[in-house]
Scaffold this motif. Structure first.
Motif, short mmCIF file in Angstrom:
data_model
loop_
_atom_site.label_atom_id
_atom_site.label_comp_id
_atom_site.label_asym_id
_atom_site.label_seq_id
_atom_site.Cartn_x
_atom_site.Cartn_y
_atom_site.Cartn_z
N VAL A 354 -79.59 -43.65 2.08
CA VAL A 354 -80.78 -42.95 2.59
C VAL A 354 -80.43 -42.27 3.90
O VAL A 354 -79.91 -42.91 4.82
CB VAL A 354 -81.95 -43.93 2.80
CG1 VAL A 354 -83.16 -43.22 3.41
CG2 VAL A 354 -82.34 -44.60 1.48
N GLY A 355 -80.71 -40.98 4.00
CA GLY A 355 -80.43 -40.26 5.23
C GLY A 355 -81.41 -40.62 6.34
O GLY A 355 -82.61 -40.70 6.10
N VAL A 356 -80.89 -40.86 7.54
CA VAL A 356 -81.72 -41.17 8.70
C VAL A 356 -81.20 -40.36 9.89
O VAL A 356 -80.01 -40.40 10.19
CB VAL A 356 -81.69 -42.67 9.05
CG1 VAL A 356 -82.50 -42.93 10.33
CG2 VAL A 356 -82.24 -43.51 7.91
N THR A 357 -82.10 -39.61 10.53
CA THR A 357 -81.77 -38.97 11.80
C THR A 357 -82.28 -39.87 12.91
O THR A 357 -83.47 -40.19 12.95
CB THR A 357 -82.41 -37.58 11.91
OG1 THR A 357 -81.83 -36.72 10.93
CG2 THR A 357 -82.16 -36.99 13.30
N GLY A 380 -85.25 -40.19 5.94
CA GLY A 380 -85.23 -39.24 4.84
C GLY A 380 -84.54 -37.93 5.19
O GLY A 380 -84.55 -37.01 4.39
N ILE A 381 -83.93 -37.83 6.38
CA ILE A 381 -83.28 -36.58 6.82
C ILE A 381 -81.82 -36.83 7.15
O ILE A 381 -81.49 -37.60 8.05
CB ILE A 381 -83.98 -35.99 8.06
CG1 ILE A 381 -85.39 -35.51 7.72
CG2 ILE A 381 -83.16 -34.84 8.62
CD1 ILE A 381 -85.43 -34.27 6.87
N PHE A 382 -80.93 -36.20 6.41
CA PHE A 382 -79.52 -36.04 6.78
C PHE A 382 -79.23 -34.56 6.62
O PHE A 382 -79.38 -34.01 5.54
CB PHE A 382 -78.60 -36.86 5.90
CG PHE A 382 -77.15 -36.79 6.33
CD1 PHE A 382 -76.59 -37.80 7.09
CD2 PHE A 382 -76.35 -35.70 5.99
CE1 PHE A 382 -75.26 -37.74 7.50
CE2 PHE A 382 -75.02 -35.63 6.40
CZ PHE A 382 -74.48 -36.66 7.16
N SER A 383 -78.84 -33.90 7.69
CA SER A 383 -78.77 -32.44 7.68
C SER A 383 -77.34 -31.93 7.63
O SER A 383 -76.52 -32.28 8.48
CB SER A 383 -79.47 -31.88 8.93
OG SER A 383 -79.40 -30.48 8.92
N PHE A 384 -77.06 -31.10 6.62
CA PHE A 384 -75.80 -30.36 6.58
C PHE A 384 -75.98 -28.94 7.13
O PHE A 384 -75.02 -28.28 7.47
CB PHE A 384 -75.29 -30.24 5.15
CG PHE A 384 -74.63 -31.48 4.64
CD1 PHE A 384 -73.51 -32.00 5.25
CD2 PHE A 384 -75.14 -32.14 3.54
CE1 PHE A 384 -72.90 -33.14 4.79
CE2 PHE A 384 -74.53 -33.29 3.07
CZ PHE A 384 -73.41 -33.79 3.68
N TYR A 385 -77.20 -28.47 7.18
CA TYR A 385 -77.44 -27.06 7.49
C TYR A 385 -78.09 -26.93 8.87
O TYR A 385 -77.41 -26.74 9.86
CB TYR A 385 -78.32 -26.45 6.39
CG TYR A 385 -77.89 -26.87 5.02
CD1 TYR A 385 -76.59 -26.66 4.58
CD2 TYR A 385 -78.76 -27.53 4.15
CE1 TYR A 385 -76.17 -27.07 3.33
CE2 TYR A 385 -78.35 -27.94 2.89
CZ TYR A 385 -77.06 -27.70 2.48
OH TYR A 385 -76.65 -28.11 1.25
N ALA A 386 -79.40 -27.00 8.92
CA ALA A 386 -80.08 -26.93 10.22
C ALA A 386 -79.73 -28.14 11.06
O ALA A 386 -79.52 -29.23 10.54
CB ALA A 386 -81.60 -26.86 10.01
N GLY A 387 -79.67 -27.94 12.37
CA GLY A 387 -79.40 -29.05 13.27
C GLY A 387 -79.46 -28.60 14.71
O GLY A 387 -78.44 -28.42 15.36
#
Length: 590
Positions: A354-357, A380-387
């Protein structure tokens, strides 16, 4: 009994949910992108090479804390505040009216569009590319707002690929524009980077005249996270940046007016600490009159440098955050009113897929030292693009808000804590509803384009239609629809909401919940586990203005303690929601 506000915000359960992508799905989506080359340099360490020449690194392995790698057992300390936001439980109807679509501009840039008003005519410029792979990259173009409020092309910068900064480098009262250019050197086969600084040719013009070209070496590496300032107080502009690949350096240069260029004054080789660092939080955080620079790394290490005199810098501190890819760095100006600026270090990682920021908030606890004072988890957020991260006072109440552009989402966080209590709520949330149409977010930023004192929201997008080779960039621009005082008007409903903390006895299963209502309210108090499953309803009724106290004992219907972990207690009063955490270190009764 000691009372402490433990955590704020898991907003109300939405009438529509957003599916979280698994780690496998995210990786497959990344590998299908035409504009990114993906190389696994080590197990779970990805090198991302973009078509414009930028290189970034991402750690996609499951995060492994010291004790356990379970999402439910991330450490939520009783000694600081934690804010939890789960994208699957956000009620989007609370936010969609705050901004409305205004116009689309056919420009994009790496992360966010560069915005400024170099010629000071009240009509800002946007700098970026019209990214069309059939005709290769376009140059960086400047679009200026016309008298009708629309943006139109006014200039093109030859062979440039990234719009970087706007800053008055030579301190003559006129801002320079920094753009990036790259090409493959025929002799060495290296990708050579140079950075072009443009000035105005006349007062009414935008920055359209090349002033000087800056690069660090003949086979120049790229530069990431460039910031400008006069940090040693000698009246000359300093520049800090990171050279990420090959050299692995953090460098500081100073502008020399005799050379009309930058000259290096400090170099720090970080390759013994980690493969890659990114981002900067910059300020005099320990209040000794000297500027500090904090950056995060691929494995969540944090490095702090400090200015120690004219053109003199030295490392003063090394720390760690509980996440990988800690490249989101910023600073806020004492939101909780305790006399100390906050340092924001954020990153993302997978926890059991599970993605976690996670964003960790630091404050100084003495010269050259920092302590954790809060954490924000976006589940619910793991970012490859925006950041990207931006700090700005959106509602003009004297306290800054924090914008986060992450993957397919835009978050704006608002401080709602008190002195020495770092808690936050959602001021705004926007998720990309066009994901299935191959439109993605690449970042977001805020800027007052119309000069009315309220910032417009610019969402940087890429379009990847089914036809190969046709990826384009564009920006959707949204106007704010809220008054700057709207949040303050209803901020006292309820006036107070707090939990009794069982620390130092975390095995005590009972929690006392106190709250005050400012007006007649429909009140709901429910308990959820960290995954959003409802455990029990404590209150569900109308209540008059007054103070209330109820207790929750963390036992099920059979008298057994609930499992160890973090539980969310959500109070909703007249549609406004507040959620706090309760950490239970329970012994299961068998």
């Amino acid at each position: 009994m000691k009372k402490i506000l433990v955590c704020c915000l898991l907003v109300v359960v939405s009438c529509s949910s957003f599916a979280q992508q698994s780690r496998h799905e995210k990786l497959q989506q990344l590998k299908s992108r035409e504009d990114i080359k993906v190389t696994e340099v080590e197990p779970n360490l990805l090198k991302l090479e973009y078509r414009n020449g930028k290189t970034l690194y991402k750690n996609v392995g499951n995060y492994k804390p010291t004790t356990n790698n379970s999402l439910q057992k991330i450490n939520y300390s009783p000694n600081y505040d934690s804010t939890i936001i789960d994208i699957n439980t956000i009620d989007t109807t609370l936010y969609y009216q705050k901004y409305s679509y205004w116009q689309t501009v056919p420009l994009g840039n790496f992360r966010t569009l560069l915005v400024g008003d170099v010629n000071k005519n009240g009509r800002p410029e946007l700098y970026g590319q019209v990214k069309d792979y059939w005709t290769d990259y376009t140059d960086i173009m400047a679009f200026e707002m016309n008298t009708n409020g629309k943006f139109e092309s006014v200039f093109s910068y030859d062979s440039t690929v990234i719009a970087g900064n706007i800053y008055d480098i030579d301190k003559d009262g006129k801002e320079e524009l920094r753009l990036a250019k790259n090409y493959v050197d025929e002799r060495s086969s290296y990708l050579v980077w140079s950075f072009l600084f443009y000035k105005q040719s006349k007062d009414s013009a935008i920055a359209n005249n090349l002033s000087f070209t800056f690069k660090t070496r003949d086979t120049s590496d790229q530069q990431n996270d460039n910031y400008f300032g006069d940090w040693d107080g000698d009246q000359f502009t300093d520049q800090i940046f990171i050279e990420p690949s090959g050299i692995a350096d953090l460098k500081i240069y100073e502008y020399d007016p005799l050379l009309n260029n930058f000259d290096m004054v400090y170099q720090y080789d970080y390759h013994d600490l980690d493969l890659y660092y990114g981002g900067f939080s910059i300020g005099d955080f320990d209040q000794d009159g000297k500027t500090e620079f904090l950056a995060g790394s691929l494995h969540g290490k944090v490095l702090s440098l400090e200015n120690t005199g004219n053109n003199s810098y030295t490392p003063i501190w090394e720390g760690k955050v509980e996440t990988y890819n800690a490249y989101l760095c910023a600073e806020t100006n004492d939101l909780d009113g305790n006399g100390k600026k906050e340092i924001w270090i954020g990153g993302d990682s997978f926890h059991d897929g599970v993605g976690v920021t996670r964003i960790t908030l630091f404050e100084t606890d003495g010269k050259g030292s920092y302590q954790v004072v809060g954490k924000i988890d976006i589940i619910g957020i793991f970012s490859f693009y925006a950041g990207n991260i931006q700090v700005i006072d959106i509602d003009k109440d004297g306290k800054e808000e924090v914008l986060l552009g992450l993957d397919y989402t835009v978050f704006i966080l608002k401080f709602n804590g008190s002195k020495n209590h770092q808690t936050y709520e959602l001021f705004y949330f926007k998720q990309n509803i066009w994901q299935d149409n191959n439109i993605g977010y690449y970042g977001a930023n805020l800027y007052d384009l119309t000069g009315d004192g309220k910032e417009e929201l610019l969402v940087n997008c890429w379009d990847d239609p089914p036809t190969p080779g046709t990826i384009k960039w564009f920006n959707w621009i949204y106007k704010p629809n809220f008054s700057v005082s709207v949040e303050k008007e209803d901020s006292d409903i309820p006036k107070e909401f707090s939990l009794s903390q069982n620390y130092p006895n975390p095995f005590n299963p009972q929690t006392n919940i106190k709250y005050k209502l400012a007006e007649y309210s429909v009140v709901s108090i429910k308990v959820y586990n960290i995954l959003g499953k409802e455990i029990t309803t404590l209150v569900e009724k109308e209540q008059t203005p007054s103070g209330y106290q109820i207790s929750w004992e963390a036992k099920d219907s059979e008298g057994k303690l609930h499992p160890s972990g973090v539980y969310l207690i959500r109070l909703s009063a007249n549609g406004k929601s507040f959620t706090y955490t309760k950490t239970i270190k329970a012994i299961l009764i068998k």
